[in-house]
Scaffold this active site. Structure first.
Site, mmCIF file in Angstrom:
data_model
loop_
_atom_site.group_PDB
_atom_site.id
_atom_site.type_symbol
_atom_site.label_atom_id
_atom_site.label_comp_id
_atom_site.label_asym_id
_atom_site.label_seq_id
_atom_site.Cartn_x
_atom_site.Cartn_y
_atom_site.Cartn_z
ATOM 1 C CG HIS A 133 -2.097 -0.837 1.092
ATOM 2 N ND1 HIS A 133 -3.368 -0.508 1.683
ATOM 3 C CD2 HIS A 133 -2.363 -2.056 0.135
ATOM 4 C CE1 HIS A 133 -4.250 -1.493 1.255
ATOM 5 N NE2 HIS A 133 -3.628 -2.478 0.518
ATOM 6 C CE1 TYR A 173 -5.598 4.367 8.131
ATOM 7 C CE2 TYR A 173 -6.619 4.126 10.247
ATOM 8 C CZ TYR A 173 -5.910 3.958 9.381
ATOM 9 O OH TYR A 173 -4.586 2.835 9.635
ATOM 10 N N PRO A 208 -5.913 1.048 18.318
ATOM 11 C CG PRO A 208 -7.935 0.137 17.463
ATOM 12 C CD PRO A 208 -7.427 0.723 18.884
ATOM 13 C CE LYS A 226 2.560 3.691 13.525
ATOM 14 N NZ LYS A 226 3.338 3.359 12.539
ATOM 15 C CE1 TYR A 261 -1.928 4.402 8.921
ATOM 16 C CE2 TYR A 261 -0.535 3.251 7.350
ATOM 17 C CZ TYR A 261 -1.774 3.391 8.194
ATOM 18 O OH TYR A 261 -2.639 2.406 7.935
HETATM 19 C C1 PHB Z 1 -6.944 -3.827 10.273
HETATM 20 O O1 PHB Z 1 -7.052 -3.991 9.334
HETATM 21 O O2 PHB Z 1 -7.332 -4.578 11.347
HETATM 22 C C2 PHB Z 1 -6.622 -2.621 10.823
HETATM 23 C C3 PHB Z 1 -5.777 -1.589 9.776
HETATM 24 C C4 PHB Z 1 -5.473 -0.347 10.208
HETATM 25 C C5 PHB Z 1 -5.626 0.047 11.537
HETATM 26 C C6 PHB Z 1 -5.890 -0.868 12.518
HETATM 27 C C7 PHB Z 1 -6.582 -1.914 11.914
HETATM 28 O O3 PHB Z 1 -5.317 1.517 11.798
#
Ligand code: PHB
Ligand code: APR
Length: 394
Positions: free
Chosen positions: A79, A207, A299, A303, A390
């Site tokens: 990605h 997000y 989450p 991280k 990130y």
């Molecule tokens: C996930 O795919 O479970 C996931 C992806 C990004 C995040 C948190 C969880 O920031």
């Protein structure tokens, strides 16, 4: 496969076989250090847990060095960016342009399976359904692990014990209260996740901040999606029939994204609480903590796993320096050096959570989010700072 015998004596006893304990065991075995891994749960349970799925480049390099990245290289997704949406406004962060790096999408569940397979192939001393009940003599030269194995109380004598037993484990709790400090904050929200076998709604993660609460569009593969919505702290999965989940997710996404959503039956739904916790220091006598046993982050930004892998890389090389070359400095510095990185990730995930979540629904906070998003859209420097964190550069 030969029947495993629990050793009485090892150089390093590892409590917990999540990603942290499993990777530590591999790195130590590679360095010729004897160890045992004791896991409370069954193999099926450990392999079935659904967790996050974004790896920093440093994590992928580490897994490759440990010889467990073959399937990851074949099946993971590269990605080069991710999106932040505020209502209908969308900002793509181009990680490659901003940092020269990308992230790798590969489920922690798959990584855990790969780590276990590597241990089985080398007939490691990996014991499932072997709960550790207590740790003894942590201040002495030979601390001991007390565990239950095949119905019998057993002790393993070690040179060092690695506490990789997650947030609810025994290791952190074995440190006397006066020798430990805990720093924590709670967020009045949880993440309700849904996994399903439908194509992801977009090629990259989204997000989304919305007045009704945060939402995340993520994925595990081109045919498997993972979606999350922010829910109130006191809500349960039973409050969320699948149809309600999909409706709520769609309301929080930009219309174009919502219209492209492909729904399907849930393979799994669960709620994760949001919290930040750091226990200091990471060392007490001959006990060393790594991963979730020492720290938890919300989450947002994924991280947790990356941080656990960083701890383990540092700990493995410190133990190797001491046990193989009698060089003590890296072990002496382990706690402070790891904590410096931990606090950077704690700060970033705290910030990213506050940027994108509704939390208590405070109007002042909502205006600040708007101002912060406007600044992000206007400033390449601000985007770069976010992207660097990130991908795990800072
Ligand atoms: C996930 O795919 O479970 C996931 C992806 C990004 C995040 C948190 C969880 O920031
Ligand atoms: N005895 C033996 N094993 C134990 C005990 C005990 N008393 N208590 C807990 N465990 C085991 C748990 O069953 C679990 O398998 O320790 C393991 C800890 O694993 P994780 O919770 O996965 O923690 P860690 O390995 O540090 O992984 C890092 O990153 O994305 C985050 O939280 C996510 O799991 C992830 C973490």
């Amino acid at each position: 496969m030969s029947e495993l015998t629990l050793p009485d004596r090892v150089q390093v006893g590892i409590v917990g076989a999540g990603p942290a304990g499993l990777l530590l065991g591999l790195l130590l075995a590679e360095a010729g250090i004897s160890c045992v891994m004791l896991e409370r749960q069954s193999r099926a349970h450990v392999e079935g847990r659904i967790r996050a799925g974004v790896l920093e480049p440093g994590s992928v390099d580490l897994l490759a060095r440990a010889g467990v990245a073959a399937r990851l290289a074949r099946e993971s997704l590269r990605h080069a960016g991710a999106e932040i949406a505020f209502g209908e406004r969308r900002l793509r962060l181009d990680f490659e342009q901003l940092t020269g790096q990308h992230v790798t999408v590969y489920g922690q569940t798959e990584l855990t399976r790969d780590l276990i397979a590597a241990h089985l192939a080398r007939e490691s001393a990996l014991f499932f359904e072997a709960p550790v009940e207590a740790l003894h003599d942590l201040d002495a030269a030979h601390p001991q692990i007390e565990c239950l194995w095949q119905g019998e109380q057993r002790r393993v004598v070690c040179d060092f014990i690695a506490g990789c037993d997650g947030y609810h484990g025994v290791a952190r709790a074995s440190i006397p209260a006066q020798a430990r400090r805990e720093f924590s904050t709670r967020y009045p929200a949880g993440w309700l996740g849904l996994l399903c076998d439908t194509p992801p709604v977009a090629n990259e993660l989204i997000y989304a901040r919305h007045a009704r609460g945060f939402a995340l569009c993520s994925m595990r593969s081109p045919t498997r999606s993972r979606y999350y919505i922010e829910v109130a702290e006191d809500e349960a999965v039973s409050d969320w029939p699948e149809s309600r989940f999909w409706e709520e997710l769609a309301r929080r996404l930009p219309a174009e994204v919502a219209n492209a959503l492909v729904t399907g039956p849930a393979l799994e739904m669960s709620i994760a609480p949001l919290r930040s916790v750091v226990s200091e220091p990471l060392r007490h006598g001959r006990l060393l903590l790594a991963g979730d046993a020492a720290h938890i982050v919300p989450p947002t930004g994924a991280k947790g796993l990356n941080l656990a892998l960083r701890d383990v890389a540092r700990l493995a090389s410190a133990l190797q320096a001491f046990l193989r070359a009698d060089h003590e400095a890296p072990l002496r510095d382990y706690s402070a050096a790891a904590l410096a990185e931990v606090w950077q990730a704690v700060r970033f995930s705290w910030w990213f959570t506050h940027l994108t979540h509704r939390l208590a629904g405070d109007e002042f906070a909502a205006r600040l989010q708007e101002a912060e998003f406007a600044q992000l859209c206007a400033s390449r420097a601000a985007q770069q700072a976010l992207a660097e964190q990130y991908v795990g550069l800072r």
